[in-house]
Scaffold this motif. Structure first.
Motif, mmCIF file in Angstrom:
data_model
loop_
_atom_site.group_PDB
_atom_site.id
_atom_site.type_symbol
_atom_site.label_atom_id
_atom_site.label_comp_id
_atom_site.label_asym_id
_atom_site.label_seq_id
_atom_site.Cartn_x
_atom_site.Cartn_y
_atom_site.Cartn_z
ATOM 1 N N PHE A 38 17.737 -13.116 49.192
ATOM 2 C CA PHE A 38 16.766 -12.029 48.864
ATOM 3 C C PHE A 38 16.795 -11.115 50.121
ATOM 4 O O PHE A 38 16.469 -9.891 49.916
ATOM 5 N N ILE A 39 16.941 -11.698 51.235
ATOM 6 C CA ILE A 39 16.897 -10.756 52.398
ATOM 7 C C ILE A 39 18.023 -9.998 52.489
ATOM 8 O O ILE A 39 17.891 -8.658 52.754
ATOM 9 N N ARG A 40 19.353 -10.437 52.060
ATOM 10 C CA ARG A 40 20.480 -9.698 52.009
ATOM 11 C C ARG A 40 20.150 -8.784 50.898
ATOM 12 O O ARG A 40 20.514 -7.471 50.878
ATOM 13 N N TRP A 41 19.692 -8.811 49.657
ATOM 14 C CA TRP A 41 19.441 -7.857 48.664
ATOM 15 C C TRP A 41 18.651 -6.818 49.282
ATOM 16 O O TRP A 41 18.794 -5.642 48.872
ATOM 17 N N ASN A 42 17.676 -7.216 49.812
ATOM 18 C CA ASN A 42 16.384 -6.178 50.151
ATOM 19 C C ASN A 42 17.137 -5.205 51.053
ATOM 20 O O ASN A 42 16.582 -3.961 50.902
ATOM 21 N N ASN A 43 17.727 -5.667 52.024
ATOM 22 C CA ASN A 43 18.510 -4.778 53.026
ATOM 23 C C ASN A 43 17.653 -3.749 53.881
ATOM 24 O O ASN A 43 18.086 -2.656 54.245
ATOM 25 N N ILE A 44 16.259 -4.158 54.211
ATOM 26 C CA ILE A 44 15.692 -3.401 55.387
ATOM 27 C C ILE A 44 16.362 -3.244 56.629
ATOM 28 O O ILE A 44 16.887 -4.419 56.977
ATOM 29 N N SER A 46 14.699 -2.987 59.615
ATOM 30 C CA SER A 46 14.129 -3.432 60.517
ATOM 31 C C SER A 46 12.724 -3.850 59.907
ATOM 32 O O SER A 46 12.453 -3.433 59.136
ATOM 33 N N GLY A 47 11.979 -4.532 60.975
ATOM 34 C CA GLY A 47 10.649 -5.217 60.482
ATOM 35 C C GLY A 47 11.037 -6.783 59.904
ATOM 36 O O GLY A 47 12.068 -7.291 60.243
ATOM 37 N N ILE A 48 9.972 -7.232 59.230
ATOM 38 C CA ILE A 48 9.866 -8.635 58.680
ATOM 39 C C ILE A 48 9.851 -8.893 57.410
ATOM 40 O O ILE A 48 9.250 -8.123 56.420
ATOM 41 N N GLN A 49 10.685 -9.757 56.616
ATOM 42 C CA GLN A 49 10.594 -9.867 55.405
ATOM 43 C C GLN A 49 10.086 -11.538 54.937
ATOM 44 O O GLN A 49 10.483 -12.357 56.150
ATOM 45 N N ARG A 50 9.111 -11.539 54.090
ATOM 46 C CA ARG A 50 8.566 -12.847 53.896
ATOM 47 C C ARG A 50 9.206 -13.086 52.366
ATOM 48 O O ARG A 50 8.971 -12.277 51.459
ATOM 49 N N GLU A 67 7.967 -10.023 50.323
ATOM 50 C CA GLU A 67 7.155 -8.833 50.976
ATOM 51 C C GLU A 67 7.941 -8.371 52.175
ATOM 52 O O GLU A 67 8.386 -9.080 52.897
ATOM 53 N N ASP A 68 7.644 -6.883 52.222
ATOM 54 C CA ASP A 68 8.429 -6.482 53.641
ATOM 55 C C ASP A 68 7.200 -6.157 54.430
ATOM 56 O O ASP A 68 6.281 -5.654 54.031
ATOM 57 N N LEU A 69 7.279 -6.729 55.763
ATOM 58 C CA LEU A 69 6.310 -6.161 56.830
ATOM 59 C C LEU A 69 6.896 -5.376 57.837
ATOM 60 O O LEU A 69 7.407 -5.899 58.533
ATOM 61 N N ASN A 70 6.394 -4.122 57.639
ATOM 62 C CA ASN A 70 7.148 -3.155 58.706
ATOM 63 C C ASN A 70 6.166 -2.205 59.127
ATOM 64 O O ASN A 70 6.181 -1.180 58.733
ATOM 65 N N PRO A 71 5.248 -2.714 59.984
ATOM 66 C CA PRO A 71 4.272 -1.604 60.344
ATOM 67 C C PRO A 71 4.629 -0.405 61.085
ATOM 68 O O PRO A 71 3.671 0.481 61.189
ATOM 69 N N TYR A 72 5.906 -0.373 61.760
ATOM 70 C CA TYR A 72 6.209 0.758 62.446
ATOM 71 C C TYR A 72 7.071 1.794 61.587
ATOM 72 O O TYR A 72 7.237 2.707 62.178
ATOM 73 N N LEU A 73 7.263 1.330 60.410
ATOM 74 C CA LEU A 73 8.278 2.527 59.798
ATOM 75 C C LEU A 73 7.813 3.772 59.391
ATOM 76 O O LEU A 73 8.147 4.955 59.798
ATOM 77 N N SER A 74 6.370 3.713 59.020
ATOM 78 C CA SER A 74 5.595 4.882 58.846
ATOM 79 C C SER A 74 5.287 5.645 60.244
ATOM 80 O O SER A 74 5.438 6.961 60.134
#
Length: 82
Positions: A38-44, A46-50, A67-74
């Motif tokens: 799932f991590i490879r499929w999601n392909n973000i 930077s950030g954290i994936q759960r 879930e993507d946890l990426n508080p710095y993206l925005s």
């Protein structure tokens, strides 16, 4: 007692659950391979994936939430020089 039985006889929900310390869970190779798919499929980039999963009665893993946890993206997007 099971929660349904507690609620049926008028016991409060708080009385139905007993908290206990969790044992440390050591992920198996199968667990890590499952999450990695799932991590490879999601392909973000930077950030954290759960990856949350549960085991079925026959022992197979079932995806519950990704879930993507990426508080710095925005913030980075807002200050992009583009």
């Amino acid at each position: 007692p099971k929660p349904d039985a507690c609620l049926a006889n008028g016991t409060t929900t708080a009385d139905c659950w007993t908290l206990r310390p969790l044992d440390k869970y050591v992920a198996t190779e199968e667990d890590i391979a499952f999450a990695t798919e799932f991590i490879r499929w999601n392909n973000i980039c930077s950030g954290i994936q759960r990856v949350d999963a549960c085991r079925t009665k026959d022992g197979k893993l079932l995806l519950v939430e990704l879930e993507d946890l990426n508080p710095y993206l925005s913030i980075l997007d807002a200050y992009s020089p583009q």
